[in-house]
Design a protein around this motif. Structure first.
Motif, PDB file in Angstrom:
ATOM      1  N   MET A 189      34.000  45.759  39.672  1.00 45.37           N
ATOM      2  CA  MET A 189      33.535  44.325  40.256  1.00 45.37           C
ATOM      3  C   MET A 189      33.111  44.744  41.788  1.00 45.37           C
ATOM      4  SD  MET A 189      35.863  41.202  40.799  1.00 45.37           S
ATOM      5  CE  MET A 189      35.981  40.450  38.858  1.00 45.37           C
ATOM      6  N   GLU A 241      39.584  41.215  39.785  1.00 47.62           N
ATOM      7  CA  GLU A 241      39.682  40.093  40.700  1.00 47.62           C
ATOM      8  C   GLU A 241      40.558  39.994  42.067  1.00 47.62           C
ATOM      9  OE1 GLU A 241      39.646  36.493  38.318  1.00 47.62           O
ATOM     10  OE2 GLU A 241      37.446  36.182  39.248  1.00 47.62           O
ATOM     11  N   TRP A 247      38.824  42.299  44.616  1.00 49.43           N
ATOM     12  CA  TRP A 247      38.193  41.611  45.060  1.00 49.43           C
ATOM     13  C   TRP A 247      38.584  40.885  45.817  1.00 49.43           C
ATOM     14  CZ3 TRP A 247      32.685  41.948  45.085  1.00 49.43           C
ATOM     15  CH2 TRP A 247      32.544  41.104  46.269  1.00 49.43           C
ATOM     16  N   ARG A 248      39.504  39.604  45.998  1.00 51.28           N
ATOM     17  CA  ARG A 248      40.385  38.555  47.589  1.00 51.28           C
ATOM     18  C   ARG A 248      40.848  39.975  47.887  1.00 51.28           C
ATOM     19  NH1 ARG A 248      41.918  36.246  42.427  1.00 51.28           N
ATOM     20  NH2 ARG A 248      44.078  36.912  42.690  1.00 51.28           N
ATOM     21  N   ARG A 300      39.273  41.398  33.503  1.00 48.60           N
ATOM     22  CA  ARG A 300      38.806  40.460  34.699  1.00 48.60           C
ATOM     23  C   ARG A 300      40.113  39.781  35.879  1.00 48.60           C
ATOM     24  NH1 ARG A 300      35.133  36.854  36.569  1.00 48.60           N
ATOM     25  NH2 ARG A 300      33.502  37.918  34.360  1.00 48.60           N
TER      26      ARG A 300
END
Length: 481
Positions: A52, A272, A275-276, A268
């Motif tokens: 990502m 994810e 990522w946050r 994903r």
């Protein structure tokens, strides 16, 4: 681990939240950083599984390799990554600025910006290095050609990985190392390598202590690993079945598209949360005031970026697999000099970092109790201005007369120790220092160049003065090793 960091870890356990071990941020934080979260397949050397990547917290790009053992898909992943990374690098090639070189005799130009890439941990930096090595030598013609952007991507990934080894560089950064540089948690250094647990200690949710937040983060159901390795349970129970479904759908386009979508959704869900977490950590770092000498180190990064752009644009060959003897020695020499300079700059910028050197006797803080700003030394061939001051300190003073010290507030000035007089009744020590440099050109000191009585100062043996580079033989004169 320093004494003060050990103390801060103990305080973090008592307070239930991580403790600051710096007063400023010791790294540059770009206005538009790029976050890169790679995942690799277990049991395969640097086989990319997913990533990502992006510069917008609300619009990441997910890259997926549904069958990591497939060579074409791996280099297709590299081409997709190049579509994101190379334009980002190009966006830093806008405005240039003129800077002087060779003591003002020459003028060169460098970009006013440079790329900054964040990965979750040091293993992410290792992924960048290995993936750069596996792509920069690929051919774009002949047998098994790759997309023309893949070798260029490999050169840039290798460049970023090399800069990550340079002390003080802010071009490729590990988030766990960056946070650990500024906060001490109540867990071990090994546990700090888990990004979610580390952020949990630094910024725990309301109603939870850092230890409680870290315990929640250590459960892969709540927080999947930040990569590049994935959780074994996820590999066995979810990912393996999804990849097998993709393989079995070969030859049926619609069925394979559905199977690919299943692989993407599974991956994903793994990246994810990280990522946050990465953007949350960037916000924590951005809230810290920046150190005074950080901009100078970022200028060195911009120099390196500008030079490598010229090298690539000039058709430069991919970096060699391993350095020759002279290049390796020169690189080691540059790294050692940079490490020494970085340590001194951090101490000069930050009283908490300097406090470690005060404990070891390399520095002391005290108050100026006497001053002779107009003292003239006429013992030599000509009269020179040599002011003297007396600094009274309660710190341990291990320096001896004749030692040269420096003050972070006046880095261009030297202070030679003349007398060291401890007072056993008060526990204080009087240190008489003779000043030279940074005083002006006349026999009267420039205003503010000599510390005044009552001023509180730090003096240290640490110096960030210019060090000439070492001399090395030519390649044809290198001794056999």
């Amino acid at each position: 681990m320093s004494t003060l960091t050990t103390l801060a870890r103990a305080e973090a356990v008592v307070a239930g939240v991580a403790q600051r071990i710096t007063t400023v941020r010791h790294l540059h934080l770009a206005d538009r950083p790029l976050v890169f979260i790679p995942l690799s397949m277990a049991g395969e050397a640097n086989a990319p599984l997913a990533a990502m990547v992006g510069t917008d917290p609300g619009n990441p790009k997910l890259l997926v390799v549904p069958q990591p053992r497939n060579r074409d898909q791996r280099f297709g992943f590299a081409a997709e990554l190049a579509e994101v990374l190379l334009p980002y690098l190009g966006s830093c090639r806008g405005v240039t600025e003129a800077v002087t070189a060779n003591r003002g005799k020459e003028i060169r130009y460098r970009y006013v910006d440079a790329p900054q890439v964040w990965v979750p941990n040091s293993a992410g930096v290792g992924f960048v290095r290995l993936f750069g090595r596996s792509t920069r030598f690929r051919r774009t013609d002949g047998d098994y050609p790759v997309h023309h952007s893949v070798p260029l991507l490999g050169q840039w990934l290798t460049f970023l990985a090399d800069r990550a080894e340079h002390p003080g560089s802010s071009m490729l950064l590990s988030m766990t190392e960056a946070l650990g540089m500024h906060w001490a948690t109540g867990q071990s250094g090994l546990e700090d390598a888990q990004l979610a647990a580390l952020v949990g200690w630094i910024d725990p949710p309301d109603g939870m202590t850092g230890a409680q937040a870290a315990a929640v983060a250590e459960d892969p159901v709540n927080w999947p690993p930040a990569g590049p390795s994935t959780d074994p349970t996820f590999d066995n129970e979810i990912l393996g079945a999804a990849i097998k479904g993709y393989e079995e759908a070969a030859g049926d386009a619609s069925r394979q598209a559905r199977a690919r979508s299943a692989v993407e959704e599974a991956l994903r869900a793994q990246v994810e949360p990280t990522w946050r977490l990465m953007w949350r950590a960037i916000s924590l770092l951005r809230a810290l005031p920046v150190g005074a000498r950080v901009e100078g180190r970022w200028a060195e990064d911009r120099d390196a970026f500008s030079n490598f752009v010229l090298y690539v644009d000039g058709g430069g060959h991919p970096q060699p697999r391993r350095d020759g003897a002279v290049n390796a020695a020169q690189r080691l020499h540059r790294m050692e000099r940079a490490l020494q300079s970085y340590a001194v700059q951090r101490a000069y910028d930050d009283p908490l970092v300097m406090a470690d050197h005060r404990l070891t006797g390399e520095a002391f803080v005290g108050e100026v109790t006497l001053a002779q700003p107009n003292r003239i030394d006429d013992s030599g061939k000509r009269r020179v201005l040599r002011p003297r001051i007396q600094v009274t300190t309660g710190d341990p003073v291990l320096v001896t007369p004749g030692a040269v010290m420096f003050c972070p507030a006046r880095p261009g000035q030297k202070a030679r120790v003349v007398f060291v007089t401890p007072d056993g009744s008060t526990g204080q020590t009087d240190v008489v220092l003779e000043l030279s440099g940074g005083l002006g050109r006349s026999l009267s000191p420039a205003p503010g160049s000599v510390p005044e009585v009552g001023e509180r100062l730090c003096y240290t043996t640490l110096s960030d003065s210019y060090m000439p580079p070492g001399e090395f033989p030519g390649r044809d004169e290198t001794p056999w090793t």
